[in-house]
Enzyme design. Structure first.
Site, PDB file in Angstrom:
ATOM      1  N   HIS A  61      -5.321  -9.684 -12.727  1.00 34.76           N
ATOM      2  CA  HIS A  61      -4.740  -9.670 -11.385  1.00 34.76           C
ATOM      3  C   HIS A  61      -5.543 -10.633 -10.514  1.00 34.76           C
ATOM      4  O   HIS A  61      -6.764 -10.675 -10.604  1.00 34.76           O
ATOM      5  CB  HIS A  61      -4.801  -8.256 -10.798  1.00 34.76           C
ATOM      6  CG  HIS A  61      -4.321  -8.191  -9.382  1.00 34.76           C
ATOM      7  ND1 HIS A  61      -3.001  -8.383  -9.048  1.00 34.76           N
ATOM      8  CD2 HIS A  61      -4.969  -7.976  -8.210  1.00 34.76           C
ATOM      9  CE1 HIS A  61      -2.865  -8.287  -7.720  1.00 34.76           C
ATOM     10  NE2 HIS A  61      -4.052  -8.043  -7.197  1.00 34.76           N
ATOM     11  N   CYS A 175       1.601 -11.896  -8.864  1.00 37.52           N
ATOM     12  CA  CYS A 175       0.385 -12.044  -8.047  1.00 37.52           C
ATOM     13  C   CYS A 175      -0.231 -13.432  -8.150  1.00 37.52           C
ATOM     14  O   CYS A 175      -0.636 -14.014  -7.144  1.00 37.52           O
ATOM     15  CB  CYS A 175      -0.646 -10.972  -8.410  1.00 37.52           C
ATOM     16  SG  CYS A 175      -1.302 -11.109 -10.094  1.00 37.52           S
TER      17      CYS A 175
END
Length: 302
Positions: A61, A175
């Site tokens: 992430h 993301c």
């Protein structure tokens, strides 16, 4: 990835297991003469729940951090799913509703503080550049626009083959793509980045040329194609959007199994359905370098 005029209201049926952006705040207006450090942040997905498990799979992430030299305050900015990843990847098959029901939105989250331990432990926290307060404020305006018009999360990248220059049929929108867009915006404003290697995760499906099937109304509406509607529902039937991470991976392997056995995948992208004639190697999780950007207009030093 298509831009939309506004973000639709979320349906009360869509419930998040974890609150989206619980401590989020507005992006502050910085003083023009401020000098702001910009940090690249990366850590394994779901680390707060599963430790480094996904770090070994290189499912990461990404976020970006800022530190104001005038106030000494730190900030984190990231982009992720409103209703967790399963909901963005799989629809709900609801009783009494023909069409699969999607709880899919992604958005930016901005909050004060950088959790140094989280990003450093199994990931990355590294200074990539410094910018002026003016640049930061211009970036903040762009984030608002980006957030209001780029609303749907897209897990999959779809391309023709694993070759470097292979045709990309569909690009993911998650993301890391937000972070890359943010860096590009800063570069266009004149930011010069340090020479640092930056890698990102992609989940790639491999397919021949996609076949357009239609939208929800044309497939599932009263004049719809009953056979096609049944095939799409059948494809999504094994996958459950509300689930734990372990169940998500069980479903991921169910998908791989179906995709490899039947060479087929139904993709919902920008509110439209496509058929993907799948081909070997079918699915790959890659972690590859994407260099920090260079501005698209003549950049002046910060």
């Amino acid at each position: 990835h298509r831009r939309f005029d506004f973000r639709p209201k979320t349906d009360p049926y869509c419930q998040a297991r974890y609150t989206f952006c619980p401590t989020g705040s507005a992006i502050p207006l910085m003083k023009e003469e401020d000098v702001i450090e910009v940090y690249r942040l990366q850590a394994p997905v779901w680390e707060f729940k599963y430790g480094d498990l996904l770090g070994h799979l290189k499912i990461m992430h990404d976020a970006v951090g800022f530190k104001s030299s005038l106030t000494g305050k730190n900030y984190t900015m990231e982009w992720y799913e409103l209703f967790q990843l399963g909901n963005c990847t799989f629809p709900h098959l609801r009783p009494g509703m023909d069409a699969p029901f999607w709880c899919n939105q992604g958005a930016a989250c901005f909050y004060e503080g950088i959790d140094d331990a989280h990003w450093k432990a199994n990931g990355t926290l590294v200074l990539v550049t410094t910018i002026s307060g003016t640049m930061f404020n211009e970036m903040a305006q762009w984030v608002k626009y980006d957030n209001e018009t780029g609303i749907y999360y897209e897990t999959w990248t779809v391309q023709a083959s694993p070759d470097k220059n292979s045709t990309v049929w569909f690009d993911s929108y998650e993301c890391s793509k937000f972070i890359l867009r943010t860096y590009q915006k800063l570069a266009d404003l004149g930011t010069v980045f340090k020479k640092i290697q930056t890698n990102y995760t992609s989940i790639i499906l491999f397919s021949g040329e996609p076949i357009y099937l239609g939208n929800e109304t044309s497939i599932f509406g009263p004049q719809g194609n009953k056979t096609l509607a049944a095939a799409i529902r059948d494809f999504y039937n094994p996958f459950k959007p509300h689930q734990s991470v372990r169940e998500f991976f069980v479903d991921l392997f169910k998908i791989i199994d179906r995709v490899i056995l039947n060479h087929q995948f139904y993709l919902f992208y920008n509110l439209e359905y496509w058929f993907l004639p799948m081909k070997s190697p079918y699915l790959k999780i890659i972690y590859e370098e994407v260099p920090l950007p260079v501005g698209s207009k003549a950049s002046s030093g910060v």
